[in-house]
Design a protein around this motif. Structure first.
Motif, PDB file in Angstrom:
ATOM      1  N   PHE A   1      31.804  55.874  34.110  1.00 48.65           N
ATOM      2  CA  PHE A   1      31.385  55.248  35.365  1.00 48.65           C
ATOM      3  C   PHE A   1      30.378  54.127  35.099  1.00 48.65           C
ATOM      4  O   PHE A   1      29.451  54.292  34.307  1.00 48.65           O
ATOM      5  N   MET A   2      30.570  53.009  35.791  1.00 50.28           N
ATOM      6  CA  MET A   2      29.660  51.869  35.742  1.00 50.28           C
ATOM      7  C   MET A   2      29.273  51.467  37.165  1.00 50.28           C
ATOM      8  O   MET A   2      30.009  51.727  38.112  1.00 50.28           O
ATOM      9  N   TYR A   3      28.142  50.789  37.271  1.00 46.97           N
ATOM     10  CA  TYR A   3      27.629  50.400  38.587  1.00 46.97           C
ATOM     11  C   TYR A   3      28.050  48.962  38.907  1.00 46.97           C
ATOM     12  O   TYR A   3      27.835  48.050  38.104  1.00 46.97           O
ATOM     13  N   LEU A   4      28.629  48.773  40.109  1.00 48.01           N
ATOM     14  CA  LEU A   4      29.137  47.464  40.513  1.00 48.01           C
ATOM     15  C   LEU A   4      28.650  47.082  41.908  1.00 48.01           C
ATOM     16  O   LEU A   4      28.467  47.943  42.774  1.00 48.01           O
ATOM     17  N   VAL A   5      28.499  45.784  42.110  1.00 48.51           N
ATOM     18  CA  VAL A   5      28.247  45.214  43.440  1.00 48.51           C
ATOM     19  C   VAL A   5      28.970  43.870  43.471  1.00 48.51           C
ATOM     20  O   VAL A   5      28.508  42.897  42.866  1.00 48.51           O
ATOM     21  N   HIS A   6      30.126  43.805  44.149  1.00 55.20           N
ATOM     22  CA  HIS A   6      30.841  42.524  44.187  1.00 55.20           C
ATOM     23  C   HIS A   6      31.914  42.512  45.277  1.00 55.20           C
ATOM     24  O   HIS A   6      32.477  43.548  45.629  1.00 55.20           O
ATOM     25  N   SER A   7      32.179  41.306  45.777  1.00 54.14           N
ATOM     26  CA  SER A   7      33.202  41.087  46.800  1.00 54.14           C
ATOM     27  C   SER A   7      34.412  40.345  46.256  1.00 54.14           C
ATOM     28  O   SER A   7      35.449  40.283  46.915  1.00 54.14           O
ATOM     29  N   TYR A   8      34.265  39.776  45.079  1.00 56.18           N
ATOM     30  CA  TYR A   8      35.326  38.997  44.441  1.00 56.18           C
ATOM     31  C   TYR A   8      35.637  39.618  43.083  1.00 56.18           C
ATOM     32  O   TYR A   8      34.779  40.274  42.483  1.00 56.18           O
ATOM     33  N   TYR A   9      36.846  39.394  42.596  1.00 58.85           N
ATOM     34  CA  TYR A   9      37.252  40.035  41.341  1.00 58.85           C
ATOM     35  C   TYR A   9      38.187  39.141  40.549  1.00 58.85           C
ATOM     36  O   TYR A   9      38.833  38.238  41.102  1.00 58.85           O
ATOM     37  N   ALA A  10      38.257  39.408  39.262  1.00 56.12           N
ATOM     38  CA  ALA A  10      39.217  38.750  38.378  1.00 56.12           C
ATOM     39  C   ALA A  10      40.442  39.643  38.240  1.00 56.12           C
ATOM     40  O   ALA A  10      40.319  40.806  37.833  1.00 56.12           O
ATOM     41  N   PRO A  11      41.639  39.148  38.585  1.00 54.19           N
ATOM     42  CA  PRO A  11      42.846  39.959  38.411  1.00 54.19           C
ATOM     43  C   PRO A  11      43.079  40.292  36.931  1.00 54.19           C
ATOM     44  O   PRO A  11      42.489  39.689  36.039  1.00 54.19           O
ATOM     45  N   LEU A  12      43.939  41.260  36.690  1.00 55.98           N
ATOM     46  CA  LEU A  12      44.341  41.571  35.316  1.00 55.98           C
ATOM     47  C   LEU A  12      44.961  40.333  34.683  1.00 55.98           C
ATOM     48  O   LEU A  12      45.712  39.597  35.327  1.00 55.98           O
ATOM     49  N   CYS A  13      44.659  40.105  33.414  1.00 58.29           N
ATOM     50  CA  CYS A  13      45.144  38.904  32.737  1.00 58.29           C
ATOM     51  C   CYS A  13      45.150  39.157  31.231  1.00 58.29           C
ATOM     52  O   CYS A  13      44.799  40.257  30.768  1.00 58.29           O
ATOM     53  N   GLU A  14      45.508  38.149  30.473  1.00 59.95           N
ATOM     54  CA  GLU A  14      45.589  38.298  29.021  1.00 59.95           C
ATOM     55  C   GLU A  14      44.243  38.671  28.413  1.00 59.95           C
ATOM     56  O   GLU A  14      44.173  39.379  27.399  1.00 59.95           O
ATOM     57  N   GLY A  15      43.143  38.222  29.025  1.00 59.04           N
ATOM     58  CA  GLY A  15      41.822  38.483  28.487  1.00 59.04           C
ATOM     59  C   GLY A  15      41.208  39.801  28.914  1.00 59.04           C
ATOM     60  O   GLY A  15      40.075  40.108  28.523  1.00 59.04           O
ATOM     61  N   THR A  16      41.919  40.607  29.693  1.00 60.84           N
ATOM     62  CA  THR A  16      41.362  41.861  30.188  1.00 60.84           C
ATOM     63  C   THR A  16      41.125  42.843  29.042  1.00 60.84           C
ATOM     64  O   THR A  16      42.034  43.149  28.276  1.00 60.84           O
ATOM     65  N   ILE A  17      39.890  43.347  28.939  1.00 61.15           N
ATOM     66  CA  ILE A  17      39.581  44.366  27.921  1.00 61.15           C
ATOM     67  C   ILE A  17      39.127  45.676  28.558  1.00 61.15           C
ATOM     68  O   ILE A  17      38.867  46.654  27.857  1.00 61.15           O
ATOM     69  N   ALA A  18      39.023  45.699  29.890  1.00 58.85           N
ATOM     70  CA  ALA A  18      38.776  46.934  30.640  1.00 58.85           C
ATOM     71  C   ALA A  18      39.197  46.679  32.076  1.00 58.85           C
ATOM     72  O   ALA A  18      39.093  45.548  32.570  1.00 58.85           O
ATOM     73  N   SER A  19      39.691  47.718  32.721  1.00 57.41           N
ATOM     74  CA  SER A  19      40.126  47.569  34.113  1.00 57.41           C
ATOM     75  C   SER A  19      39.509  48.672  34.963  1.00 57.41           C
ATOM     76  O   SER A  19      39.063  49.703  34.449  1.00 57.41           O
ATOM     77  N   SER A  20      39.477  48.419  36.261  1.00 57.13           N
ATOM     78  CA  SER A  20      39.022  49.397  37.239  1.00 57.13           C
ATOM     79  C   SER A  20      39.934  49.306  38.447  1.00 57.13           C
ATOM     80  O   SER A  20      40.702  48.345  38.589  1.00 57.13           O
ATOM     81  N   GLU A  21      39.858  50.301  39.322  1.00 53.30           N
ATOM     82  CA  GLU A  21      40.709  50.307  40.508  1.00 53.30           C
ATOM     83  C   GLU A  21      39.855  50.337  41.765  1.00 53.30           C
ATOM     84  O   GLU A  21      38.957  51.183  41.910  1.00 53.30           O
TER      85      GLU A  21
END
Length: 206
Positions: free
Chosen positions: A144-164
């Motif tokens: 688990f990590m702590y997040l605060v955001h309204s915008y996101y980067a979609p999955l892409c070639e540079g993705t090294i971790a994902s969340s849902e």
């Protein structure tokens, strides 16, 4: 956690451009025994062993601040390990829908706003998955990590971790010596400190 090795001559720099979650990052690093230099000086940034590019706030105003100081030209050309945190990661992307902002173009992905089908902003703890980088050494899948955001980067070639959060998105990106995390490692307890330590352990390319 293994000991953090001494940093190189230039030390660790946190880029100061008036849009950072700087104090909490400095406190987290201090807990690891590292004193960071807070600066907007190009020479100090280029000579640093490692660079942290923080950010909290709105993308277009943050980019204006970078342009005013000329840092928009400096950051994409850095050769040592660079870690963008939260808005810092988003500004390293091609663009952001927030304020129709052109980014620094390091990560080849466009940042978009969450749909109205989920509560915006996402605030709180979420899991990171599909960990693919040395940045996550000794960090467990589904941590688990702590997040605060309204915008996101979609999955892409540079993705090294994902969340849902309604959809799968990039919670961390990498391209060469550039790393970015959407979450706040400095606010993410022991696992977040491990990620900061892993970044400090990365081999410098200077």
């Amino acid at each position: 956690m293994e000991n953090t090795p001494p940093l190189g001559v230039g030390g660790l720099v946190i880029i100061n451009y008036g849009a950072g979650n700087i104090q909490s990052i400095k406190f987290a690093l201090k807990r690891l025994g590292v004193e960071a230099i807070l600066t907007d000086n190009e020479t100090e940034i280029r000579n640093a062993d490692k660079v942290i590019f923080p950010g909290v706030g709105e993308a277009s105003s943050a980019m204006q601040k970078l342009k005013a100081s000329g840092l928009d030209k400096v950051i994409p050309t850095l050769k040592q390990p660079v870690l963008g945190i939260c808005l810092g990661m988003q500004l390293l992307c091609n663009s952001s829908e927030e304020g129709n902002t052109k980014g620094l173009g390091v990560f080849d992905v466009d940042v978009i706003r969450y749909s109205n089908e989920v509560k915006v902003p996402q605030i709180g703890w979420n899991q990171i998955q599909n960990l693919k980088s040395g940045l996550f050494k000794n960090v467990s899948e589904n941590e688990f990590m702590y997040l605060v955001h309204s915008y996101y980067a979609p999955l892409c070639e540079g993705t090294i971790a994902s969340s849902e959060y309604g959809i799968q998105y990039s919670s961390a990106l990498q391209k060469g010596n550039f790393y970015g995390v959407q979450f706040h490692p400095e606010k993410s307890s022991t696992a977040g400190e491990q990620i900061l330590k892993n970044f400090l352990n990365l081999k410098s390319k200077i």
